[in-house]
Design a protein around this motif. Sequence first.
Motif, mmCIF file in Angstrom:
data_model
loop_
_atom_site.group_PDB
_atom_site.id
_atom_site.type_symbol
_atom_site.label_atom_id
_atom_site.label_comp_id
_atom_site.label_asym_id
_atom_site.label_seq_id
_atom_site.Cartn_x
_atom_site.Cartn_y
_atom_site.Cartn_z
ATOM 1 N N LEU A 225 3.470 14.474 1.088
ATOM 2 C CA LEU A 225 4.445 13.512 1.594
ATOM 3 C C LEU A 225 3.912 12.137 1.225
ATOM 4 N N ILE A 226 4.694 11.367 0.487
ATOM 5 C CA ILE A 226 4.269 10.055 0.008
ATOM 6 C C ILE A 226 5.080 8.986 0.708
ATOM 7 N N LEU A 227 4.368 8.035 1.316
ATOM 8 C CA LEU A 227 4.982 6.933 2.047
ATOM 9 C C LEU A 227 4.518 5.614 1.441
ATOM 10 N N SER A 228 5.456 4.695 1.229
ATOM 11 C CA SER A 228 5.093 3.358 0.774
ATOM 12 C C SER A 228 6.080 2.342 1.330
ATOM 13 N N GLY B 99 0.826 -1.197 0.000
ATOM 14 C CA GLY B 99 0.000 0.000 0.000
ATOM 15 C C GLY B 99 0.860 1.247 0.000
ATOM 16 N N SER B 100 0.220 2.385 -0.075
ATOM 17 C CA SER B 100 0.921 3.668 0.026
ATOM 18 C C SER B 100 -0.065 4.706 0.538
ATOM 19 N N VAL B 101 0.464 5.790 1.085
ATOM 20 C CA VAL B 101 -0.363 6.893 1.562
ATOM 21 C C VAL B 101 0.280 8.205 1.143
ATOM 22 N N ALA B 102 -0.547 9.229 1.026
ATOM 23 C CA ALA B 102 -0.058 10.581 0.753
ATOM 24 C C ALA B 102 -0.752 11.521 1.731
ATOM 25 N N TRP B 103 0.012 12.447 2.263
ATOM 26 C CA TRP B 103 -0.520 13.437 3.195
ATOM 27 C C TRP B 103 -0.123 14.803 2.677
ATOM 28 N N ARG B 104 -1.102 15.707 2.576
ATOM 29 C CA ARG B 104 -0.809 17.071 2.129
ATOM 30 C C ARG B 104 -0.328 17.884 3.316
ATOM 31 N N LYS B 105 0.904 18.336 3.240
ATOM 32 C CA LYS B 105 1.529 19.085 4.321
ATOM 33 C C LYS B 105 1.020 20.525 4.323
ATOM 34 N N PRO B 106 1.202 21.252 5.431
ATOM 35 C CA PRO B 106 0.763 22.653 5.489
ATOM 36 C C PRO B 106 1.361 23.535 4.391
ATOM 37 N N ASN B 107 2.553 23.177 3.856
ATOM 38 C CA ASN B 107 3.166 23.958 2.788
ATOM 39 C C ASN B 107 2.600 23.629 1.404
ATOM 40 N N GLY B 108 1.600 22.722 1.354
ATOM 41 C CA GLY B 108 0.949 22.370 0.101
ATOM 42 C C GLY B 108 1.560 21.187 -0.624
ATOM 43 N N ALA C 143 -4.041 1.197 3.452
ATOM 44 C CA ALA C 143 -3.292 2.072 4.361
ATOM 45 C C ALA C 143 -3.832 3.500 4.302
ATOM 46 N N HIS C 144 -3.770 4.201 5.437
ATOM 47 C CA HIS C 144 -4.204 5.603 5.530
ATOM 48 C C HIS C 144 -3.269 6.361 6.454
ATOM 49 N N ALA C 145 -3.146 7.673 6.241
ATOM 50 C CA ALA C 145 -2.374 8.553 7.119
ATOM 51 C C ALA C 145 -3.325 9.581 7.718
ATOM 52 N N ILE C 146 -3.312 9.679 9.049
ATOM 53 C CA ILE C 146 -4.196 10.603 9.751
ATOM 54 C C ILE C 146 -3.328 11.569 10.550
ATOM 55 N N PRO C 147 -3.370 12.878 10.237
ATOM 56 C CA PRO C 147 -2.564 13.834 10.993
ATOM 57 C C PRO C 147 -3.086 13.989 12.415
ATOM 58 N N MET C 148 -2.159 14.072 13.366
ATOM 59 C CA MET C 148 -2.521 14.246 14.772
ATOM 60 C C MET C 148 -2.102 15.639 15.227
ATOM 61 N N GLN C 149 -2.627 16.077 16.370
ATOM 62 C CA GLN C 149 -2.341 17.419 16.867
ATOM 63 C C GLN C 149 -0.877 17.613 17.241
ATOM 64 N N ASN C 150 -0.160 16.541 17.547
ATOM 65 C CA ASN C 150 1.251 16.661 17.929
ATOM 66 C C ASN C 150 2.180 16.708 16.709
ATOM 67 N N ARG C 151 1.606 16.928 15.508
ATOM 68 C CA ARG C 151 2.330 17.051 14.242
ATOM 69 C C ARG C 151 2.942 15.747 13.763
ATOM 70 N N LYS C 152 2.476 14.620 14.310
ATOM 71 C CA LYS C 152 2.872 13.314 13.823
ATOM 72 C C LYS C 152 1.725 12.743 13.003
ATOM 73 N N LEU C 153 2.018 11.689 12.267
ATOM 74 C CA LEU C 153 0.989 10.998 11.501
ATOM 75 C C LEU C 153 0.664 9.671 12.164
ATOM 76 N N PHE C 154 -0.612 9.388 12.272
ATOM 77 C CA PHE C 154 -1.060 8.066 12.702
ATOM 78 C C PHE C 154 -1.259 7.273 11.421
ATOM 79 N N ILE C 155 -0.466 6.226 11.240
ATOM 80 C CA ILE C 155 -0.503 5.439 10.012
ATOM 81 C C ILE C 155 -1.298 4.155 10.250
ATOM 82 N N VAL C 156 -2.356 3.993 9.482
ATOM 83 C CA VAL C 156 -3.070 2.717 9.462
ATOM 84 C C VAL C 156 -2.368 1.899 8.386
#
Length: 195
Positions: free
Chosen positions: A135-138, A123-132, A172-185
Amino acid sequence: VANAADAGANFCGSAASGTVATLRPDGKYLVTCGGLATTTIFDPVAGTWAAGPGTTGTIAWGQGTLALPRPDGLTLFIVGSSTIGSSISSTLLYNPNSGTANIGVFSAGPSLPSGCEIAGNTGSVAWRKPNGKYLILSKQNASVEYDPVAGTFGACSTGAGNGPTVALGDGAHAIPMQNRKLFIVIGGGSTTRSE
């Protein structure tokens, strides 16, 4: 609610891993047909399906496929693979405003950098960062950024702390958390956290 029985020949049918949907500017959705080299367009207002554009060459949608909308109206599709042992660096750009009957067309996009290809049957996930940027993870301990304005990938970052601690699976999914980390399913029923 539309369902497969209403869709007829334009529905993906028994599509497998690699099925993703992205919103078009006209409010319809382009849906990739996992395991196939085809797409379909869903109109949520009418509840109907129509044939979408095919991919370029022999590319079929596989596990790890991602759709990354760009500010210019195009969407970058990262093509996944369901073949164990393969690595895919292919991407396709989707232009929804061209092609026959405005179904859109695909053209070749930039290749993923070496080391950050989508590994077969993962699987792979992509998260759009605050700078636009995305971030791609696989792959394990690897990540890459995609700049949707410039239309380019950065260098592949590898090593501990640069990606998930295990290979990602289908779903797989990436969920941003308040502590600026990603929770990765991770996919396949597992979860982990990653910076």
